[in-house]
Write an enzyme that holds these catalytic residues in place. Structure first.
Site, short mmCIF file in Angstrom:
data_model
loop_
_atom_site.label_atom_id
_atom_site.label_comp_id
_atom_site.label_asym_id
_atom_site.label_seq_id
_atom_site.Cartn_x
_atom_site.Cartn_y
_atom_site.Cartn_z
N LYS A 9 10.59 -0.15 -3.19
CA LYS A 9 10.91 -0.61 -4.56
C LYS A 9 12.18 0.12 -4.97
O LYS A 9 12.24 0.84 -5.98
CB LYS A 9 9.72 -0.30 -5.49
CG LYS A 9 9.83 -0.86 -6.89
CD LYS A 9 9.67 -2.38 -6.98
CE LYS A 9 9.91 -2.84 -8.40
NZ LYS A 9 10.00 -4.32 -8.51
N ASP A 61 -1.26 0.52 1.32
CA ASP A 61 -2.68 0.38 0.98
C ASP A 61 -2.93 -1.00 0.38
O ASP A 61 -3.85 -1.72 0.77
CB ASP A 61 -3.08 1.48 -0.01
CG ASP A 61 -4.55 1.39 -0.41
OD1 ASP A 61 -5.39 1.19 0.49
OD2 ASP A 61 -4.84 1.49 -1.62
N ASP A 75 -4.59 -4.74 2.32
CA ASP A 75 -5.78 -5.45 1.83
C ASP A 75 -5.42 -6.92 1.62
O ASP A 75 -6.17 -7.82 1.98
CB ASP A 75 -6.27 -4.87 0.49
CG ASP A 75 -7.40 -3.85 0.66
OD1 ASP A 75 -7.40 -3.16 1.70
OD2 ASP A 75 -8.27 -3.76 -0.22
N ASP A 129 7.26 -6.22 -4.50
CA ASP A 129 6.70 -7.37 -5.24
C ASP A 129 6.99 -8.66 -4.49
O ASP A 129 6.13 -9.53 -4.34
CB ASP A 129 7.22 -7.41 -6.69
CG ASP A 129 8.73 -7.17 -6.80
OD1 ASP A 129 9.38 -6.86 -5.79
OD2 ASP A 129 9.25 -7.31 -7.93
N TYR A 182 -0.03 9.61 -3.33
CA TYR A 182 -1.37 10.06 -2.92
C TYR A 182 -1.46 11.58 -2.88
O TYR A 182 -2.51 12.15 -3.14
CB TYR A 182 -1.69 9.54 -1.50
CG TYR A 182 -2.35 8.19 -1.45
CD1 TYR A 182 -1.70 7.05 -1.87
CD2 TYR A 182 -3.65 8.07 -0.95
CE1 TYR A 182 -2.30 5.82 -1.79
CE2 TYR A 182 -4.26 6.84 -0.88
CZ TYR A 182 -3.59 5.71 -1.30
OH TYR A 182 -4.19 4.49 -1.22
C1 IPM Z 1 -7.75 2.86 2.90
C2 IPM Z 1 -8.61 3.23 1.73
C3 IPM Z 1 -8.32 4.67 1.33
C4 IPM Z 1 -6.86 4.77 0.92
C5 IPM Z 1 -9.24 5.25 0.25
C6 IPM Z 1 -10.69 5.08 0.57
C7 IPM Z 1 -8.92 6.68 -0.05
O1 IPM Z 1 -8.43 2.34 0.68
O2 IPM Z 1 -7.85 3.53 3.94
O3 IPM Z 1 -7.00 1.90 2.80
O4 IPM Z 1 -6.51 4.47 -0.23
O5 IPM Z 1 -6.05 5.14 1.77
MG MG Z 2 -7.22 0.69 1.15
#
Ligand code: IPM
Ligand code: MG
Length: 365
Positions: A195, A251, A255, A227, A148
């Protein structure tokens, strides 16, 4: 309820983009209700960030917002992003830069993402209830390093581009210590995800985590490739307690893990480190439903609860918010994202309907 000394806090509210402002409104309302109930004083200010800030000032993180952030005790943030930028990769000024910069400027290197399924939502997930029941995971996602923030390059002729994946040992060590401390107060299990079979930066990550683990002999430490972790998370989420991982892996995995909690609309996060802590839902700006009053405000409300718990050490107040959420879910109220085939139509509420239920419940309990 025991009344304590009046505590005064300054909270910066940044609604951001898309559904951000409409859900954050309820996170703030909940904080106001808590202040009223427990006799605290929360003073709110507002700031711009993201697309909204670019439109108003040309800058995704205006100086004024950063200044206010530094002077606040906590930040309640909504969401960031706008379809305009997603469709045009050539745009140089982008909303997400605002969020990345505020994380970096404030030194918020540890992103805590608790994944806990409310029993009432067992059937809202796309994963089988018997696999999910009892799941309770705390992610520690590193937030100010990795690919990042590594050097970005691209060829003038557009034929190649690169992002450097880099970690310094101190960056791994400081978040690892936080994660081990947290594991100590939970079920004493920590799984570090990397990884290391391929990436040099992951081998450094693993070596540092192993070193730190030696200081926490009471915590059972394991390592898993990312993975495999992606697969194990939905195969058997109950095997995990604390998961420690890098920025990009975290990240993606969080999700995925939101499905363990029923919906993205339920997941809150706390970003902490050196400066003012920032509390935000993990969901994005959801432009498709923005302004329609459909978004689930619970992730923002649960982020407010994390602010109370982690930022202000107000455990009792945070518990009251969690209980209110639990009660409202128990009564059967659902926003569309957490409704399922058993939900009666009359129990499906919008953003404001859900927010109001939580406020009412808080007042009773
Ligand atoms: C999160 C989001 C952010 C990230 C984006 C919006 C920059 O996806 O907070 O998980 O990738 O960190
Ligand atoms: Mg995110």
């Amino acid at each position: 309820m025991a009344k304590r000394d009046k505590i005064s806090k300054k909270i910066l509210v940044i609604g951001g983009d898309g559904i951000g402002p409409e859900v954050t409104r309820w996170g703030k309302r909940v904080l106001e209700a808590v202040a009223e109930k427990y006799g605290h004083e929360f003073v709110f200010d507002e700031g711009l960030m993201g697309h909204a800030a670019i439109e108003a000032t040309g800058n995704p993180l205006p100086d004024d917002t950063l200044e206010k952030a530094r002077k606040s005790d906590a930040i309640l943030f909504g969401a960031i992003g706008h379809p305009k930028y997603d469709q045009d990769p050539s745009l140089k000024v982008r909303p997400e830069q605002g969020l990345l910069r505020i994380r970096k400027e404030l030194g918020l290197y540890a992103n805590l993402r608790p994944i806990k399924l409310f029993d009432e939502l067992l059937s809202a997930s796309s994963i089988k209830p018997e696999v999910l029941k009892g799941a309770d995971i705390l992610f520690f996602r590193e937030l100010t390093g990795d690919v990042y923030f590594g050097e970005k390059k691209k060829a003038d002729d557009g034929s190649w581009a690169s992002d450097l994946m880099i970690y310094h040992a101190y960056e791994v060590e400081r978040i690892a210590r936080k994660a081990f401390e947290a594991a100590r107060l939970r079920r004493k299990k920590l799984c570090s995800v990397d990884k290391a079979n391929v990436l040099e930066s992951s081998r450094l990550w693993r070596a540092v985590v192993q070193r730190v683990a030696a200081d926490y002999p009471d915590v059972q430490c394991s390592h898993m490739f990312v993975d495999n972790a992606a697969m194990q998370l939905i195969r058997d989420p109950l095997q995990f307690d604390v998961i420690l991982t890098a920025n990009l892996f975290g990240d993606i995995l969080t999700d995925e893990a939101s499905q363990i909690a029923g919906s993205m609309g339920m997941l809150a996060s706390a970003s902490v480190g050196d400066g003012t802590g920032l509390y935000e839902p993990i969901h994005g700006s959801a432009p498709d439903i923005a302004g329609k009053g459909l978004a689930n405000p619970l992730a923002s409300i649960l982020s407010a609860a994390l602010m109370l718990q982690i930022g202000f050490q107000m455990q009792e107040e945070a518990d009251a918010v969690l209980r209110a959420v639990e009660q409202v879910l128990k009564k059967g109220y659902r926003t569309v994202d957490i409704a399922d085939k058993h939900t009666e139509n009359s129990m499906i509420v919008g953003t404001d309907g859900m927010g109001q239920q939580i406020i009412q419940q808080l007042a009773y309990s």
